[in-house]
Design a protein around this motif. Structure first.
Motif, PDB file in Angstrom:
ATOM      1  N   TYR A 264     -13.265  15.443   8.151  1.00  0.00           N
ATOM      2  CA  TYR A 264     -12.040  15.143   7.596  1.00  0.00           C
ATOM      3  C   TYR A 264     -11.356  16.497   7.724  1.00  0.00           C
ATOM      4  O   TYR A 264      -9.979  16.380   7.113  1.00  0.00           O
ATOM      5  CB  TYR A 264     -12.136  14.610   6.243  1.00  0.00           C
ATOM      6  CG  TYR A 264     -12.519  13.072   6.349  1.00  0.00           C
ATOM      7  CD1 TYR A 264     -12.827  12.446   7.498  1.00  0.00           C
ATOM      8  CD2 TYR A 264     -12.436  12.387   5.105  1.00  0.00           C
ATOM      9  CE1 TYR A 264     -13.120  11.130   7.324  1.00  0.00           C
ATOM     10  CE2 TYR A 264     -12.963  11.031   5.185  1.00  0.00           C
ATOM     11  CZ  TYR A 264     -13.402  10.381   6.264  1.00  0.00           C
ATOM     12  OH  TYR A 264     -13.469   9.141   6.305  1.00  0.00           O
ATOM     13  N   GLY A 265     -11.816  17.632   8.055  1.00  0.00           N
ATOM     14  CA  GLY A 265     -11.019  18.768   8.096  1.00  0.00           C
ATOM     15  C   GLY A 265     -10.800  19.632   6.789  1.00  0.00           C
ATOM     16  O   GLY A 265      -9.797  20.422   6.829  1.00  0.00           O
ATOM     17  N   GLY A 266     -11.699  19.285   5.822  1.00  0.00           N
ATOM     18  CA  GLY A 266     -11.192  19.979   4.537  1.00  0.00           C
ATOM     19  C   GLY A 266     -11.089  21.346   4.555  1.00  0.00           C
ATOM     20  O   GLY A 266     -10.383  22.184   3.658  1.00  0.00           O
TER      21      GLY A 266
ATOM     22  N   ASP B 223       0.867  -1.242   0.014  1.00  0.00           N
ATOM     23  CA  ASP B 223      -0.010   0.110  -0.049  1.00  0.00           C
ATOM     24  C   ASP B 223       1.035   1.285   0.030  1.00  0.00           C
ATOM     25  O   ASP B 223       1.978   1.287   0.627  1.00  0.00           O
ATOM     26  CB  ASP B 223      -0.869  -0.118   1.356  1.00  0.00           C
ATOM     27  CG  ASP B 223      -1.938   0.943   1.120  1.00  0.00           C
ATOM     28  OD1 ASP B 223      -2.809   0.951   0.199  1.00  0.00           O
ATOM     29  OD2 ASP B 223      -1.808   1.918   2.253  1.00  0.00           O
ATOM     30  N   VAL B 224       0.533   2.292  -0.914  1.00  0.00           N
ATOM     31  CA  VAL B 224       1.196   3.511  -0.904  1.00  0.00           C
ATOM     32  C   VAL B 224       0.523   4.378  -0.476  1.00  0.00           C
ATOM     33  O   VAL B 224      -0.739   4.702  -0.877  1.00  0.00           O
ATOM     34  CB  VAL B 224       1.578   3.716  -2.287  1.00  0.00           C
ATOM     35  CG1 VAL B 224       2.332   4.964  -2.319  1.00  0.00           C
ATOM     36  CG2 VAL B 224       2.754   2.558  -2.823  1.00  0.00           C
ATOM     37  N   ARG B 225       1.070   5.275   0.435  1.00  0.00           N
ATOM     38  CA  ARG B 225       0.534   6.681   0.627  1.00  0.00           C
ATOM     39  C   ARG B 225       0.679   7.878  -0.153  1.00  0.00           C
ATOM     40  O   ARG B 225       1.544   7.810  -0.865  1.00  0.00           O
ATOM     41  CB  ARG B 225       0.922   7.128   1.906  1.00  0.00           C
ATOM     42  CG  ARG B 225       0.501   6.437   3.223  1.00  0.00           C
ATOM     43  CD  ARG B 225       1.173   6.861   4.509  1.00  0.00           C
ATOM     44  NE  ARG B 225       2.701   6.763   4.141  1.00  0.00           N
ATOM     45  CZ  ARG B 225       3.558   7.359   5.334  1.00  0.00           C
ATOM     46  NH1 ARG B 225       3.074   7.858   6.227  1.00  0.00           N
ATOM     47  NH2 ARG B 225       4.898   7.298   4.994  1.00  0.00           N
ATOM     48  N   PHE B 226      -0.498   8.723  -0.556  1.00  0.00           N
ATOM     49  CA  PHE B 226      -0.400   9.798  -1.737  1.00  0.00           C
ATOM     50  C   PHE B 226      -0.637  10.980  -1.015  1.00  0.00           C
ATOM     51  O   PHE B 226      -1.014  11.274   0.070  1.00  0.00           O
ATOM     52  CB  PHE B 226      -1.650   9.501  -2.652  1.00  0.00           C
ATOM     53  CG  PHE B 226      -1.617   8.480  -3.430  1.00  0.00           C
ATOM     54  CD1 PHE B 226      -1.370   8.878  -4.978  1.00  0.00           C
ATOM     55  CD2 PHE B 226      -1.484   7.108  -3.271  1.00  0.00           C
ATOM     56  CE1 PHE B 226      -1.269   7.842  -5.842  1.00  0.00           C
ATOM     57  CE2 PHE B 226      -1.217   6.174  -4.152  1.00  0.00           C
ATOM     58  CZ  PHE B 226      -1.330   6.566  -5.450  1.00  0.00           C
ATOM     59  N   LYS B 227       0.113  12.036  -1.675  1.00  0.00           N
ATOM     60  CA  LYS B 227       0.000  13.282  -1.291  1.00  0.00           C
ATOM     61  C   LYS B 227      -0.473  13.899  -2.596  1.00  0.00           C
ATOM     62  O   LYS B 227       0.221  13.861  -3.680  1.00  0.00           O
ATOM     63  CB  LYS B 227       1.430  13.927  -1.003  1.00  0.00           C
ATOM     64  CG  LYS B 227       2.145  13.647   0.405  1.00  0.00           C
ATOM     65  CD  LYS B 227       3.256  14.632   0.554  1.00  0.00           C
ATOM     66  CE  LYS B 227       3.616  14.319   2.096  1.00  0.00           C
ATOM     67  NZ  LYS B 227       4.900  15.219   2.579  1.00  0.00           N
TER      68      LYS B 227
ATOM     69  N   TRP C 244      -8.823  13.813   0.370  1.00  0.00           N
ATOM     70  CA  TRP C 244      -7.422  13.621  -0.544  1.00  0.00           C
ATOM     71  C   TRP C 244      -6.410  13.670   0.490  1.00  0.00           C
ATOM     72  O   TRP C 244      -5.349  13.012   0.107  1.00  0.00           O
ATOM     73  CB  TRP C 244      -7.319  14.848  -1.214  1.00  0.00           C
ATOM     74  CG  TRP C 244      -8.356  15.047  -2.436  1.00  0.00           C
ATOM     75  CD1 TRP C 244      -9.415  14.358  -2.815  1.00  0.00           C
ATOM     76  CD2 TRP C 244      -8.061  15.870  -3.667  1.00  0.00           C
ATOM     77  NE1 TRP C 244     -10.087  14.913  -3.971  1.00  0.00           N
ATOM     78  CE2 TRP C 244      -9.151  15.526  -4.466  1.00  0.00           C
ATOM     79  CE3 TRP C 244      -7.020  16.776  -3.980  1.00  0.00           C
ATOM     80  CZ2 TRP C 244      -9.141  16.362  -5.657  1.00  0.00           C
ATOM     81  CZ3 TRP C 244      -7.303  17.407  -5.302  1.00  0.00           C
ATOM     82  CH2 TRP C 244      -8.225  17.095  -6.211  1.00  0.00           C
ATOM     83  N   GLY C 245      -6.416  14.281   1.786  1.00  0.00           N
ATOM     84  CA  GLY C 245      -5.337  14.124   2.590  1.00  0.00           C
ATOM     85  C   GLY C 245      -5.126  12.855   3.360  1.00  0.00           C
ATOM     86  O   GLY C 245      -3.871  12.648   3.844  1.00  0.00           O
ATOM     87  N   ARG C 246      -6.005  11.966   3.324  1.00  0.00           N
ATOM     88  CA  ARG C 246      -6.104  10.552   3.469  1.00  0.00           C
ATOM     89  C   ARG C 246      -5.847   9.459   2.406  1.00  0.00           C
ATOM     90  O   ARG C 246      -5.863   8.286   2.758  1.00  0.00           O
ATOM     91  CB  ARG C 246      -7.359  10.291   4.298  1.00  0.00           C
ATOM     92  CG  ARG C 246      -7.471  11.160   5.380  1.00  0.00           C
ATOM     93  CD  ARG C 246      -9.030  11.143   5.759  1.00  0.00           C
ATOM     94  NE  ARG C 246      -9.380  11.818   7.205  1.00  0.00           N
ATOM     95  CZ  ARG C 246      -9.679  11.100   8.296  1.00  0.00           C
ATOM     96  NH1 ARG C 246      -9.710   9.758   8.253  1.00  0.00           N
ATOM     97  NH2 ARG C 246      -9.820  11.793   9.255  1.00  0.00           N
TER      98      ARG C 246
END
Length: 265
Positions: free
Chosen positions: A217-219, A107-111, A124-126
């Motif tokens: 989610y704090g958007g 699994d790869v985390r994304f920015k 998007w931040g998750r």
């Protein structure tokens, strides 16, 4: 080099694909491009940089990714989009892998970025996805949109260090256009899967999606871009179920139309 193949599907990605390939070349000696007949400089960039370049008809996201998997030199596959760039930490993490257990997926985390701005919050931040797997056990489903990996029983998942930097959209206009496009594809997918439009997903689900993305989610902490993403998430959710309702109504009309009144177009 890591004994894995990188598969990238493309359609007019000349603006982004150069940096994607540059990072990919730090990982492997086998980069496969499955291209849907681009009309820009995508092919020239890919071939000049030493990729194996194939042009294919469009059969859906999952289906075209699977075409690249078949052509790969190695059994381990790292799946990328042309607007995704692996950072140094992720590249080093890939180089440290033994890749000796085909039951493991990575699994790869994304920015993710809205234009040049890094989105730190909201959905998007998750963001994270399984992107590295062994083709002897795993492949993509043939869905036309929001393709997922078919993971057999006994699959184990590990999280990699580092990030994939995803330059998702340039501006509000592109974000909105993508939302419309994916809404239509999702509606067709839902229809084929027998999913029905109802009061909850037509009206309540879009509102909940906005609240979750922007508030829970704090958007809102991402400023104007966070609001844009939340509003477009709402619009995408609303549209796909209303498109689905139209498709359902169209099917009903065809079902009850007398054969002698039917016209072929």
């Amino acid at each position: 080099m890591v004994p894995l193949s990188i598969v990238i599907i493309t359609k007019n990605e000349a603006e982004a694909i150069g940096e994607c390939i540059a990072a990919a070349k730090l990982i492997t000696d086998d980069i496969i491009i499955i291209d849907n007949y681009s009309t820009d400089e995508t092919s020239n960039i890919a071939i000049t940089q030493g990729c194996r370049f194939y042009q294919c008809n469009w059969d859906g996201y999952g289906a075209n990714k699977n075409k690249g998997i078949v052509l790969a030199k190695y059994n381990w596959i790292l799946s990328l989009d042309a607007d995704e760039i692996a950072d140094l930490e992720l590249i080093l993490s890939l180089h440290s892998l033994k890749l000796d257990d085909p039951t493991v997926v990575y699994d790869v985390r994304f920015k993710s970025y809205f234009g040049k701005k890094l989105i730190r919050y909201g959905a998007w931040g998750r963001d994270h996805h399984i992107r590295l797997f062994n083709r002897t056990r795993v492949k993509w489903c043939s869905s036309n949109v929001h393709e997922t990996l078919l993971l057999p029983e006994g699959t184990q998942m590990q999280r990699l260090d580092g990030y994939m930097h995803h330059y998702s959209v340039k501006d509000h206009r592109e974000c909105y256009t993508k939302a419309l496009f994916y809404a239509r594809l999702s509606a067709e997918k839902y229809l084929n899967n027998g999913k029905k439009a109802n009061i909850i997903n037509l009206y309540l689900s879009p509102i909940f999606s906005f609240v979750k993305t922007y508030v829970l989610y704090g958007g809102f902490l991402d400023g104007r871009e966070g609001l844009d993403i939340a509003l477009i998430t709402y619009k995408n959710k609303w549209l796909k179920y209303h498109y689905l309702l139209r498709l359902e109504n169209g099917q009903k009309k065809k079902k009850y139309l007398r054969p002698e009144l039917a016209v072929e177009y």
